[in-house]
Design an enzyme around this catalytic site. Structure first.
Site, PDB file in Angstrom:
ATOM      1  N   SER A  47       0.893  -1.303   0.015  1.00 27.57           N
ATOM      2  CA  SER A  47      -0.163   0.075  -0.105  1.00 27.57           C
ATOM      3  C   SER A  47       1.002   1.076   0.026  1.00 27.57           C
ATOM      4  O   SER A  47       0.407   2.341  -0.111  1.00 27.57           O
ATOM      5  CB  SER A  47      -0.948   0.164   1.236  1.00 27.57           C
ATOM      6  N   GLY A 246      -2.690   3.675  -4.434  1.00 26.11           N
ATOM      7  CA  GLY A 246      -3.166   4.286  -5.395  1.00 26.11           C
ATOM      8  C   GLY A 246      -4.503   4.685  -5.073  1.00 26.11           C
ATOM      9  O   GLY A 246      -5.108   4.467  -4.059  1.00 26.11           O
ATOM     10  N   CYS A 272      -9.270  -1.857   3.403  1.00 24.06           N
ATOM     11  CA  CYS A 272      -8.394  -0.768   2.844  1.00 24.06           C
ATOM     12  C   CYS A 272      -8.576  -0.404   1.497  1.00 24.06           C
ATOM     13  O   CYS A 272      -9.804   0.018   1.276  1.00 24.06           O
ATOM     14  CB  CYS A 272      -6.789  -1.220   2.856  1.00 24.06           C
ATOM     15  N   LEU A 273      -8.085  -0.885   0.330  1.00 22.40           N
ATOM     16  CA  LEU A 273      -8.303  -0.576  -0.956  1.00 22.40           C
ATOM     17  C   LEU A 273      -9.599  -1.181  -1.280  1.00 22.40           C
ATOM     18  O   LEU A 273     -10.524  -0.857  -2.009  1.00 22.40           O
ATOM     19  CB  LEU A 273      -7.190  -0.627  -2.032  1.00 22.40           C
ATOM     20  N   GLN A 276     -12.535   0.614  -0.357  1.00 28.31           N
ATOM     21  CA  GLN A 276     -13.076   1.795  -1.113  1.00 28.31           C
ATOM     22  C   GLN A 276     -13.606   1.032  -2.414  1.00 28.31           C
ATOM     23  O   GLN A 276     -14.808   1.736  -3.049  1.00 28.31           O
ATOM     24  CB  GLN A 276     -11.559   2.342  -1.279  1.00 28.31           C
ATOM     25  N   ASN A 314      -3.417   2.691   7.173  1.00 23.01           N
ATOM     26  CA  ASN A 314      -2.522   3.197   6.111  1.00 23.01           C
ATOM     27  C   ASN A 314      -3.493   3.386   4.836  1.00 23.01           C
ATOM     28  O   ASN A 314      -3.405   2.668   3.836  1.00 23.01           O
ATOM     29  CB  ASN A 314      -1.372   2.136   5.593  1.00 23.01           C
ATOM     30  N   HIS A 356      -6.261  -1.743   8.966  1.00 26.03           N
ATOM     31  CA  HIS A 356      -5.729  -2.860   8.672  1.00 26.03           C
ATOM     32  C   HIS A 356      -5.827  -3.903   9.878  1.00 26.03           C
ATOM     33  O   HIS A 356      -5.031  -4.021  10.888  1.00 26.03           O
ATOM     34  CB  HIS A 356      -4.176  -2.595   8.489  1.00 26.03           C
ATOM     35  N   GLU A 358      -5.360  -7.070  10.253  1.00 22.82           N
ATOM     36  CA  GLU A 358      -4.318  -8.086  10.362  1.00 22.82           C
ATOM     37  C   GLU A 358      -3.149  -7.562  11.360  1.00 22.82           C
ATOM     38  O   GLU A 358      -2.209  -8.304  11.504  1.00 22.82           O
ATOM     39  CB  GLU A 358      -4.110  -8.459   8.937  1.00 22.82           C
TER      40      GLU A 358
END
Length: 385
Positions: A47, A246, A272-273, A276, A314, A356, A358
């Site tokens: 990331s 990104g 995370c991504l 989104q 992150n 995150h 994890e």
């Protein structure tokens, strides 16, 4: 430690320090991370692709580097910025120093700068494009001018699709489980694995896969651009949407595939991504944040239970809560700035989390989300009987 280095930001700010790692130059979006531990996990987190990471904790590298604490097969950060690199690295698992590790992978870093000043700039102005020149590249009367030009030439992460760049190239199975001191990572291949999970790799962290494997999941990892039809043909019990770098909006291939998966009853879990992308597939919007969330000390509230969890974060983009359609509800929110941290679909077995869970690095407060995903797969199997 006598090699010069220069960090320049697009706003004209310049920092002089010493080079750690490789010689040369690098550019990217400069962000700051407030975690006190886990610099190896941070460096290897996909990331952070095309980002220069500033660590706000002053002493970085004192425990060295080992072969186990990695979240991918290489350093993914575009560069590293720290205050102080201890001259001695000491830990019973250490196999190399931080500087040796950076140099071995041709990654550029800078030390001995005022990271407090840098963090204040990034906090007030937002994440800025920057460049590091190290070693011979940082010498000469025009070195500062070259560093500033390199920083201002970086296009920025907005509109940049990086998921396809960091994704795996082929479909493969994952069997490595969670780590135990003195034993290393577990091998789950021989254990009972009642749930088949297909994981989209947008830049997936290894510990996400380890935690799923340790919960009885047989994992098939697929490249980011794999069509949904190919994934559904594998007859998965669940589909996982990974973290990654990104801007999520240009990832039209992922958004389209997720929409197709959501037309089925297969449980979906995104991080995370992946969070989104799930939101975009459901009809919401995403926005670029001022300076993002990067650290292992971020408070997030579960909106159903009221419980507050300390989380690892992150990300530089966020889901716009005001854009959620009627069939999507907020389930987690950041207590730092009120941004959306989790969603679930009310008419589909799908949910996601921005941070995150994890915990590599970071606290383990949110790890029960993996159990929730397993429970959803269990329910689907029962209904199929």
């Amino acid at each position: 430690m006598n090699r010069p280095a220069i960090l320049a930001l697009e706003d004209g700010s310049v920092f002089h320090g010493v080079a750690i790692g490789a010689d040369g130059q690098t550019s990217g979006e400069v962000v700051f991370n407030t975690a006190m531990t886990g610099y190896q996990e941070i460096l290897t987190d996909p990331s952070y692709t095309r980002q220069i990471v500033t660590l706000t904790y002053p002493h970085i590298g004192n425990t060295g580097i080992n072969v186990e604490d990695v979240e991918s097969h290489r350093i993914c950060a575009a560069g590293l910025v720290i205050r102080d690199l201890p001259l001695i690295a000491s830990n019973f698992r250490s196999t190399a120093t931080l500087s040796e590790y950076l140099a071995s992978q041709n990654v550029i870093g800078i030390a001995d700068i005022d990271t407090r000043r840098l963090t204040r700039i990034l906090r007030s102005k937002g994440s800025l494009n920057g460049a590091i020149l190290a070693g011979d590249a940082a010498r000469g009367d025009d070195a500062v001018e070259r560093a500033l030009a390199e920083a201002q030439a970086f296009p920025g992460l907005k509109g940049m699709d990086l998921a396809r760049e960091v994704s795996c190239e082929s479909i493969h199975e994952w069997t490595e489980g969670e780590w135990t001191l003195g034993q290393g990572y577990a091998d789950t291949a021989r254990g009972e694995r009642p749930y088949h999970v297909v994981a989209y790799d947008y830049g997936i962290k290894h510990n996400i896969l380890r935690m799923l494997a340790s919960r009885g999941c047989r994992l098939t990892v697929v490249p980011a651009q794999t069509p949904a039809s190919e994934v559904l043909a594998m007859n998965p019990d669940g589909v996982f949407l990974a973290n990654g770098p990104g801007d999520p909006e240009p990832c039209d291939y992922a958004i389209s595939a997720i929409r197709e998966v959501l037309e089925t009853d297969v449980p979906v879990f995104g991080i995370c991504l992946g969070h989104q992308l799930l939101a975009l597939a459901a009809g919401a919007r995403t926005v670029k944040m001022n300076h993002g969330h990067h650290g292992a000390n971020h408070p997030v509230q579960d909106l159903d239970s009221g419980q507050v969890m300390i989380t690892s974060q992150n990300h530089g983009f966020a889901v716009d809560e005001s854009s959620l359609p009627d069939n999507v509800r907020a389930i987690h929110r950041s207590l730092f700035d009120g941004t959306l941290q989790g969603i679930e679909l009310t008419d589909r077995p799908a949910f996601s989390f921005q941070g995150h869970p994890e915990a590599s690095p970071g606290p383990q407060d949110v790890s029960p989300l993996f159990d929730r995903f397993v429970t959803m797969m269990q329910a689907r199997q029962r209904d199929a009987v």
